[in-house]
Scaffold this motif. Structure first.
Motif, PDB file in Angstrom:
ATOM      1  N   LYS A 184     -13.090   4.246 -10.420  1.00 34.82           N
ATOM      2  CA  LYS A 184     -11.935   4.964 -10.587  1.00 34.82           C
ATOM      3  C   LYS A 184     -11.925   6.621 -10.398  1.00 34.82           C
ATOM      4  O   LYS A 184     -10.723   7.091 -10.220  1.00 34.82           O
ATOM      5  N   SER A 185     -13.044   7.334 -10.617  1.00 32.87           N
ATOM      6  CA  SER A 185     -12.855   8.612 -10.512  1.00 32.87           C
ATOM      7  C   SER A 185     -13.028   9.051  -9.091  1.00 32.87           C
ATOM      8  O   SER A 185     -13.128  10.283  -8.841  1.00 32.87           O
ATOM      9  N   CYS A 186     -12.702   8.091  -8.141  1.00 33.21           N
ATOM     10  CA  CYS A 186     -12.937   8.768  -6.693  1.00 33.21           C
ATOM     11  C   CYS A 186     -11.607   8.071  -6.055  1.00 33.21           C
ATOM     12  O   CYS A 186     -11.572   7.236  -5.317  1.00 33.21           O
ATOM     13  N   PRO A 187     -10.537   8.949  -6.211  1.00 29.11           N
ATOM     14  CA  PRO A 187      -9.291   8.720  -5.621  1.00 29.11           C
ATOM     15  C   PRO A 187      -9.365   8.983  -3.900  1.00 29.11           C
ATOM     16  O   PRO A 187     -10.124   9.601  -3.602  1.00 29.11           O
ATOM     17  N   PRO A 188      -8.568   8.373  -3.252  1.00 26.10           N
ATOM     18  CA  PRO A 188      -8.567   8.443  -1.806  1.00 26.10           C
ATOM     19  C   PRO A 188      -7.900   9.874  -1.666  1.00 26.10           C
ATOM     20  O   PRO A 188      -6.965  10.195  -2.307  1.00 26.10           O
ATOM     21  N   PHE A 240       0.847  -1.294  -0.024  1.00 24.98           N
ATOM     22  CA  PHE A 240       0.038  -0.110   0.049  1.00 24.98           C
ATOM     23  C   PHE A 240       1.043   1.188   0.139  1.00 24.98           C
ATOM     24  O   PHE A 240       0.406   2.309  -0.553  1.00 24.98           O
ATOM     25  N   PRO A 260      -3.576   9.282   2.476  1.00 30.93           N
ATOM     26  CA  PRO A 260      -2.955   8.058   2.393  1.00 30.93           C
ATOM     27  C   PRO A 260      -3.924   7.022   3.245  1.00 30.93           C
ATOM     28  O   PRO A 260      -4.257   7.328   4.222  1.00 30.93           O
ATOM     29  N   VAL A 261      -3.856   5.817   2.566  1.00 27.38           N
ATOM     30  CA  VAL A 261      -4.606   4.715   3.408  1.00 27.38           C
ATOM     31  C   VAL A 261      -3.870   4.262   4.617  1.00 27.38           C
ATOM     32  O   VAL A 261      -4.560   3.877   5.644  1.00 27.38           O
ATOM     33  N   PRO A 306       2.290   1.236  -3.999  1.00 28.00           N
ATOM     34  CA  PRO A 306       1.439   0.454  -5.020  1.00 28.00           C
ATOM     35  C   PRO A 306       1.934   0.205  -6.449  1.00 28.00           C
ATOM     36  O   PRO A 306       2.399   1.027  -6.884  1.00 28.00           O
ATOM     37  N   VAL A 307       1.312  -0.904  -7.003  1.00 29.44           N
ATOM     38  CA  VAL A 307       1.454  -0.902  -8.718  1.00 29.44           C
ATOM     39  C   VAL A 307       0.410  -0.052  -9.385  1.00 29.44           C
ATOM     40  O   VAL A 307       0.954   0.316 -10.233  1.00 29.44           O
ATOM     41  N   PHE A 308      -0.691  -0.262  -8.782  1.00 29.62           N
ATOM     42  CA  PHE A 308      -1.878   0.251  -9.575  1.00 29.62           C
ATOM     43  C   PHE A 308      -2.350   1.353  -8.665  1.00 29.62           C
ATOM     44  O   PHE A 308      -2.124   1.334  -7.340  1.00 29.62           O
ATOM     45  N   CYS A 309      -3.269   2.398  -9.285  1.00 24.84           N
ATOM     46  CA  CYS A 309      -3.831   3.416  -8.595  1.00 24.84           C
ATOM     47  C   CYS A 309      -5.119   2.819  -7.655  1.00 24.84           C
ATOM     48  O   CYS A 309      -5.546   1.814  -8.075  1.00 24.84           O
ATOM     49  N   LEU A 310      -4.814   3.148  -6.581  1.00 25.67           N
ATOM     50  CA  LEU A 310      -6.121   3.107  -5.907  1.00 25.67           C
ATOM     51  C   LEU A 310      -7.286   3.972  -5.937  1.00 25.67           C
ATOM     52  O   LEU A 310      -7.469   4.930  -6.418  1.00 25.67           O
ATOM     53  N   TYR A 311      -8.573   3.233  -5.689  1.00 21.68           N
ATOM     54  CA  TYR A 311      -9.708   4.137  -5.861  1.00 21.68           C
ATOM     55  C   TYR A 311     -10.907   3.575  -4.734  1.00 21.68           C
ATOM     56  O   TYR A 311     -10.935   2.456  -4.611  1.00 21.68           O
TER      57      TYR A 311
END
Lengths: 245, 382
Positions: free
Chosen positions: A156-160, A144, A163-164, A147-152
């Protein structure tokens, strides 16, 4: 003692999709198991079509979510403009969105999507089947951070928007892990954790308090990501006090 | 671990209705318990990817924008000259075998140019003598495109090469024509993804994540009560407006967040680093200069971004929307918004031990610091 991996989930908007048929795309009022395991997969770099790794993720880890602020549901009117599929086939030059729009004979698909605004929660995963679990909680927490890919948050249009902040906490019950985690919880904007919160969890874990209030069926158990199929699971609900341990 | 390029953007819009719901109201969202005006992610992406700024940035600055490429292709084939010479208006000699059969040349011109845009089509005017003049100028020429099409130098060279093969009698397949544009295709899909329910093999995971744009302050949706006057109404017994109506609108300073997964982008582009860099540049330029086109004729609300913060790194990407959880109030909304944004970035770096600040560049148009060129060269340097 059990190990728990906890992540904070906040963003101005989120969409934790439920059963979606036709034009209504509803959202759950809280993160789904499939959304959170999807974030774990994204962090680790497991792709949707990697059935084996996805199945092991599904089988290996337990899931719970604590809602700190329920937020407000809004409905979005969403239009998708695309060129009619029959003319698309005839046109070799339609390679970009710009080409598509320049064709002129477009058709529009309507949908209504729900978004959960102002929602703050803490999701928690643990190893429920050591044989299936391919990654240790420490490996998940580390992924985390890079990360390898974007988190959402479900869409996908809702990024954090925080930071998690994945952490691994060892505790004798789910509740005690959550209480330890939110001690000194800081949203950097004076957000205060309420005394009593809603907790959703599943079977097979020492919860650390008396019986849950109710049990619900929720269709967010991953059957296949590549075929986009989900099955029902039992989700238990309780109101717990987090101000005292 | 992947490299992420995060773009935080502030853009101010005067009264406008850029993205509306089924009732024609500007879209909204509730953030921090207060109402904000919103421009949806899909609306932003559509305006960027269909913009000329985007396709021009991808193709490089120089190219030819024309409706008449088909006409020129035919001319090149019939006269046996280089297409580039014809486009530049050079008097050049015959360099290739001439295609004597005009019908055949016409077919080739249709075949090639229709890969770049829809053409007028229809029957070719039979008498060439009569239409000698109009052949190249008339809008109704069956070989003309219906819309202007931008041809890049590479594309023109590609067509020229193809024409050489045709006049040399070589076999040219449909695939060769499609290949003329395959670069372009890849970039659009590589950035924004594609999902085809019918055929998952064509699915591409988008390398770019775009948030919904929200205003940084509490924003009301206002009503414009308007009347349209009937010019022939002479104030007799039917005095009054010809039409009355209401239009809703809003104005504000919007925060948008974009996250590019550079590794995924490169993978989507089959490892082509140069193309991937051009795609990133095109996206940054389009995002900061192109506004959604909704209701432009009534509001003319076109706007460039006033503030840009770009961060590069492998740490977990995060939006800075929390800076506006508490709505910005007071007189200097822009200045406070920038202060809150940078302040939150610094405090997050401290709290979470991240180092976004070290690897970032910003551009502040109001203060006059930084430039888009600086930002792009920072993003692209490795």
């Amino acid at each position: 003692m059990t190990k728990f991996c906890l992540i904070n989930l906040y963003g101005p908007m989120a969409g934790y999709g439920g059963i979606a048929v036709g034009e209504m795309r509803s959202s759950w009022s809280r993160p789904s198991r499939s959304a959170v395991l999807g974030m774990v997969a994204a962090a680790l770099g497991i792709r949707r079509d990697d059935e084996e790794a996805q199945n092991r993720l599904q089988a290996g880890y337990g899931f719970s979510v604590m809602v700190l602020q329920p937020g407000i549901m809004i409905q979005d009117f969403h239009t998708i403009q695309s060129v009619h599929s029959s003319s698309l086939k005839k046109m070799n030059h339609v390679m970009t969105r710009r080409d598509e729009m320049n064709l002129g004979d477009s058709e529009t698909i309507l949908s209504r999507r729900e978004y959960l605004c102002d929602h703050v929660s803490v999701a928690c995963v643990w190893i429920r089947d050591a044989e299936s679990a391919q990654f240790s909680l420490e490996e998940i927490a580390a992924s985390f951070r890079n990360p390898v890919f974007c988190l959402y948050l479900g869409r996908k249009s809702c990024p954090p928007a925080l930071p998690v902040h994945a952490r691994v906490i060892q505790a004798d019950s789910l509740k005690s892990a959550l209480v330890q985690h939110i001690e000194g919880f800081d949203l950097l904007n004076g957000f205060r954790v309420p005394d009593r919160v809603s907790l959703y969890f599943e079977d097979g874990i020492d919860i650390g308090f008396d019986d849950p209030v109710m049990v619900m069926k929720r269709r967010d158990n991953i059957l296949s990501r590549s075929r986009w199929q989900f099955s029902d699971r039992n989700e238990y609900y309780a109101r717990i006090s987090v101000s005292e341990v | 671990m992947s490299e992420f390029i995060q773009i935080h953007m502030l853009a101010s819009y005067p009264p406008s209705n850029l993205n509306r719901d089924d009732l024609g109201r500007p879209k909204t969202a509730t953030v921090g318990g207060t109402q904000r005006i919103r421009v949806s992610s899909q609306s932003l992406k559509r305006s960027w990817r269909t913009s000329e700024a985007f396709s021009d940035a991808l193709k490089g600055a120089i190219g030819i924008r024309t409706r008449d490429m088909g006409v020129k292709i035919k001319k090149a084939l019939v006269e046996g000259r280089l297409l580039s010479d014809i486009l530049e208006g050079k008097e050049s000699g015959v360099t290739r075998e001439r295609i004597k059969d005009e019908k055949k040349a016409h077919e080739w011109a249709v075949k090639i140019s229709s890969h770049f845009g829809k053409i007028e089509g229809g029957k070719e005017k039979d008498s060439d003598k009569k239409s000698e003049k109009t052949d190249e100028k008339s809008n109704k020429n069956p070989l003309s495109h219906k819309q202007m099409v931008h041809y890049s130098p590479e594309e023109i060279a590609g067509i020229d090469d193809l024409l050489g093969r045709i006049s040399g009698g070589e076999k040219v397949s449909d695939d060769d024509c499609i290949r003329l544009r395959s670069d372009h295709k890849a970039v659009d899909i590589a950035l924004f993804g594609r999902m085809l329910a019918d055929n998952a093999a064509y699915n591409t995971e988008a390398a770019v994540q775009v948030s919904h744009a929200i205003t940084v302050h509490d924003t009301p949706v206002e009503d414009d009560y308007f009347t349209a006057v009937d010019d022939l109404n002479q104030l007799d017994d039917t005095a009054g407006a010809g039409h009355i109506g209401e239009a809703e609108f809003g104005a504000g300073l919007f925060y948008t967040y974009i996250c590019i997964n550079r590794d995924l982008l490169k993978e989507n582009l089959q490892g082509d680093n140069e193309l991937s860099n051009r795609a990133i540049e095109a996206l940054i330029r389009a995002a900061s200069m192109v506004s959604p086109s909704g209701k432009q004729n009534s509001f003319a609300s076109r706007s460039y971004a006033s503030y840009l913060l770009v961060e590069k790194g492998t740490e977990q990407p995060r939006s800075l929307a929390a800076a506006f959880f508490k709505p910005v109030s007071g007189k200097d909304i822009y200045g406070d918004a920038v202060k809150n944004l940078e302040g939150l970035r610094d405090r997050m770096d401290n709290a979470y031990g991240t180092s976004f600040k070290q690897s970032s560049r910003s551009m502040n148009v109001i203060d006059g610091t930084g430039s888009l060129t600086d930002i792009i060269s920072f993003v692209l340097e490795s």
